[in-house]
Design a protein around this motif. Structure first.
Motif, PDB file in Angstrom:
ATOM      1  N   ALA A  15       0.823  -1.204   0.000  1.00  0.00           N
ATOM      2  CA  ALA A  15       0.000   0.000   0.000  1.00  0.00           C
ATOM      3  C   ALA A  15       0.866   1.267   0.000  1.00  0.00           C
ATOM      4  CB  ALA A  15      -0.936   0.009   1.206  1.00  0.00           C
ATOM      5  N   TRP A  16       2.165   1.099   0.117  1.00  0.00           N
ATOM      6  CA  TRP A  16       3.086   2.221   0.246  1.00  0.00           C
ATOM      7  C   TRP A  16       2.892   3.264  -0.850  1.00  0.00           C
ATOM      8  CZ3 TRP A  16       5.608   4.938   3.435  1.00  0.00           C
ATOM      9  CH2 TRP A  16       6.670   5.744   3.045  1.00  0.00           C
ATOM     10  N   GLY A  17       2.713   2.810  -2.083  1.00  0.00           N
ATOM     11  CA  GLY A  17       2.568   3.708  -3.232  1.00  0.00           C
ATOM     12  C   GLY A  17       1.443   4.716  -3.068  1.00  0.00           C
ATOM     13  N   ILE A  18       0.269   4.234  -2.623  1.00  0.00           N
ATOM     14  CA  ILE A  18      -0.857   5.158  -2.516  1.00  0.00           C
ATOM     15  C   ILE A  18      -0.888   5.885  -1.181  1.00  0.00           C
ATOM     16  CG2 ILE A  18      -2.406   4.052  -4.185  1.00  0.00           C
ATOM     17  CD1 ILE A  18      -3.815   2.771  -1.795  1.00  0.00           C
ATOM     18  N   LEU A  19      -0.137   5.371  -0.216  1.00  0.00           N
ATOM     19  CA  LEU A  19      -0.117   5.984   1.111  1.00  0.00           C
ATOM     20  C   LEU A  19       0.840   7.183   1.136  1.00  0.00           C
ATOM     21  CD1 LEU A  19      -1.529   5.404   3.767  1.00  0.00           C
ATOM     22  CD2 LEU A  19       0.410   4.008   4.467  1.00  0.00           C
TER      23      LEU A  19
END
Lengths: 118, 230
Positions: free
Chosen positions: A77-81
């Motif tokens: 989820a790092w990309g959208i977080l």
């Protein structure tokens, strides 16, 4: 044998939770339906405490480990977080501490008030 | 080596359990809140996956069996709750007052933070269900038009954070009553926090379990009202 029977009961109630969720599709997860069913079954003595206690306590004891896979999934989820990371982190830290302090404070205050009355 | 680890059915579970045990060992050695077994384990697994170049999907192919047990384990939270039912009945007013104020404060806190950071409606409703258990929170976020993936991430971060700080927050704010501790931890950090409450004591654990269900349901109603504010 003992553990097999206990595990069978627990999984059956879990499955019943899924069935009830299917029949009454409120925004409540099957696990909470199951929790209520289990509590009801214990309360009405349909299930004896002894026939689920050992396995139940074991599952609760190892519960923290069950969150590891989902938490490691944060990697995905790092990309959208990332774009809203700072506000999210600050809001999370502040609100978690405030909620814990206020909830505990109010509950404790009320308990002591009631005790004072008695 | 990489292919072997990716194909292994047991690698995911073994690495999760062993790093957790490692976390317990570290915590015993240095008694600091930051050496939380769950946090140590999460970071250690992330590092190991990176070092051995194993992608999350392959890891989770095995590790998902740990998550699989989460539903039956949540059902079992009824057991300590049943054992403390008398205590619950005798303190029902205080407990409900605590839970109501907890949910209200949680939603208000997110509202204020969202105003401060000028978050959009979408981002705001994504954060609203952050203190409740994943399965309910996902539903709330979806219903209100939030970004479900971020909601799940924030719920997990909240839970792990609550698990780490629970003991210190209780000490700092002089929350000494075991019922109050349990209600506080469960309302603020759902099931992951409850795992810590269980370690603190039976009453704490039972009350925290109760909070997962009640605070979750109250938030479903509360969030739909708060969603109109931004």
């Amino acid at each position: 044998m003992k553990f097999m029977k206990e595990f069978a009961i627990i999984l059956s109630i879990t499955f019943l939770g899924e069935v009830v969720k299917y029949l009454i599709p409120l925004p409540i997860p099957a696990s909470i339906y199951g929790l209520v069913l289990m509590l009801g079954a214990l309360k009405t003595k349909v299930i004896k405490l002894e026939s689920v206690k050992n396995t139940g306590k074991f599952l609760i004891e190892i519960m923290p480990m069950m969150f590891i896979p989902a938490a490691v999934g944060l990697l995905e989820a790092w990309g959208i977080l990332k774009p809203i990371l700072i506000p999210v982190i600050i809001s999370t830290i502040v609100s978690t501490i405030v909620v814990m302090a206020v909830t505990g404070g109010v509950t404790q205050f009320m308990i002591r008030q009631e005790k004072g009355k008695k | 080596m990489k292919d072997m680890l990716c194909d292994s059915v047991f690698f995911g579970v073994v690495v999760s359990i062993l790093t957790y045990q490692f976390g317990m060992y570290i915590k015993k050695k240095w008694k600091l809140a930051i050496f939380n077994p769950l946090l140590v384990s999460i970071i250690a697994v992330m590092i190991l996956l990176f070092v051995f170049d194993v992608d999350y999907e392959s890891y989770n192919d095995g590790a998902k069996y740990l998550s699989y047990l989460l539903t039956p384990a949540t059902v079992c939270l009824a057991i300590p709750l049943y054992e403390q039912l008398e205590l619950l009945k005798n303190n029902i007013k205080a407990i409900m007052a605590g839970l109501f104020s907890g949910v209200l404060i949680s939603l208000s806190c997110i509202f204020v933070c969202s105003l401060l950071f000028h978050l959009s409606h979408e981002e705001y409703v994504t954060l609203l269900p952050k203190s409740i258990t994943t399965a309910i929170g996902m539903g709330v976020s979806e219903e209100l038009g939030g970004i479900v993936t971020i909601t799940v991430a924030v719920i997990i971060i909240t839970g792990v954070l609550g698990n780490i700080i629970a003991e210190n927050v209780c000490k700092l704010f002089h929350i000494e009553d075991p019922i109050a501790k349990g209600i506080a931890i469960g309302s603020a950090s759902h099931a992951i926090g409850t795992a810590k409450a269980m370690e603190m004591g039976e009453i704490e654990g039972a009350m925290s379990s109760l909070s997962i269900a009640v605070a979750g349901l109250l938030t479903v109603v509360g969030a739909s009202v708060f969603a109109n504010f931004i």
